[in-house]
Design a protein around this motif. Structure first.
Motif, PDB file in Angstrom:
ATOM      1  N   PHE A  10       0.833  -1.205   0.000  1.00 15.17           N
ATOM      2  CA  PHE A  10       0.000   0.000   0.000  1.00 15.17           C
ATOM      3  C   PHE A  10       0.869   1.256   0.000  1.00 15.17           C
ATOM      4  O   PHE A  10       0.624   2.195  -0.764  1.00 15.17           O
ATOM      5  N   ILE A  11       1.858   1.300   0.856  1.00 13.70           N
ATOM      6  CA  ILE A  11       2.710   2.489   0.973  1.00 13.70           C
ATOM      7  C   ILE A  11       3.507   2.704  -0.312  1.00 13.70           C
ATOM      8  O   ILE A  11       3.653   3.841  -0.777  1.00 13.70           O
ATOM      9  N   ASN A  13       2.611   1.823  -3.336  1.00 15.27           N
ATOM     10  CA  ASN A  13       1.677   2.328  -4.349  1.00 15.27           C
ATOM     11  C   ASN A  13       1.361   3.806  -4.139  1.00 15.27           C
ATOM     12  O   ASN A  13       1.266   4.567  -5.098  1.00 15.27           O
ATOM     13  N   ILE A  14       1.198   4.207  -2.901  1.00 20.03           N
ATOM     14  CA  ILE A  14       0.934   5.624  -2.605  1.00 20.03           C
ATOM     15  C   ILE A  14       2.134   6.469  -3.017  1.00 20.03           C
ATOM     16  O   ILE A  14       1.980   7.520  -3.648  1.00 20.03           O
ATOM     17  N   LYS A  17       2.211   6.862  -6.785  1.00 18.63           N
ATOM     18  CA  LYS A  17       1.192   7.794  -7.266  1.00 18.63           C
ATOM     19  C   LYS A  17       1.513   9.242  -6.926  1.00 18.63           C
ATOM     20  O   LYS A  17       1.098  10.162  -7.629  1.00 18.63           O
ATOM     21  N   GLU A  18       2.259   9.449  -5.845  1.00 17.88           N
ATOM     22  CA  GLU A  18       2.628  10.802  -5.409  1.00 17.88           C
ATOM     23  C   GLU A  18       3.996  11.234  -5.942  1.00 17.88           C
ATOM     24  O   GLU A  18       4.524  12.271  -5.532  1.00 17.88           O
ATOM     25  N   ARG A  39      -2.790   3.433   8.521  1.00 18.08           N
ATOM     26  CA  ARG A  39      -2.996   4.877   8.674  1.00 18.08           C
ATOM     27  C   ARG A  39      -1.752   5.545   9.250  1.00 18.08           C
ATOM     28  O   ARG A  39      -1.323   6.602   8.778  1.00 18.08           O
ATOM     29  N   ILE A  42       0.888   5.649   6.493  1.00 17.43           N
ATOM     30  CA  ILE A  42       0.597   6.697   5.506  1.00 17.43           C
ATOM     31  C   ILE A  42       0.932   8.071   6.079  1.00 17.43           C
ATOM     32  O   ILE A  42       1.529   8.914   5.397  1.00 17.43           O
ATOM     33  N   GLN A  46       3.711  10.669   4.673  1.00 16.25           N
ATOM     34  CA  GLN A  46       3.369  12.054   4.357  1.00 16.25           C
ATOM     35  C   GLN A  46       4.315  13.017   5.084  1.00 16.25           C
ATOM     36  O   GLN A  46       4.803  13.983   4.494  1.00 16.25           O
TER      37      GLN A  46
END
Length: 87
Positions: A10-11, A13-14, A17-18, A39, A42, A46
């Motif tokens: 998940f991380i 992929n994020i 995308k970023e 969460r 993520i 960030q």
């Protein structure tokens, strides 16, 4: 709570995308620090990405306030050799 590989996927992929480049070691560290909480992982990603869009293990340790293995070895050797530093 997710398994380690699920968090990493998940991380990763994020980050993709970023437009954040991230090393595999950094992904492992973020996953370990988040302890299965996506969460938290993520949010940590960030926070780190606010410093740099190129994330490696050093920036992860710095952002989390965790000493690197090299820093731990330095402290260990100082203690082992009984060298005291006064600040």
């Amino acid at each position: 709570m997710l398994r380690n590989y699920q968090n990493i996927t998940f991380i990763k992929n994020i980050a993709l995308k970023e437009n954040i480049t991230i090393t595999d070691k950094a992904l492992d560290i973020i996953s370990e620090i988040s302890n299965g909480d996506l969460r938290k992982g993520i949010n940590f990603l960030q926070s780190i990405s606010m410093k740099s869009s190129h994330i490696d293990e050093n920036i992860c340790f710095e952002s989390a306030g965790i000493p690197t293995n090299q820093e731990i070895n330095t402290i260990y050797n100082l203690l082992l050799n009984k060298v005291l530093l006064i600040f």
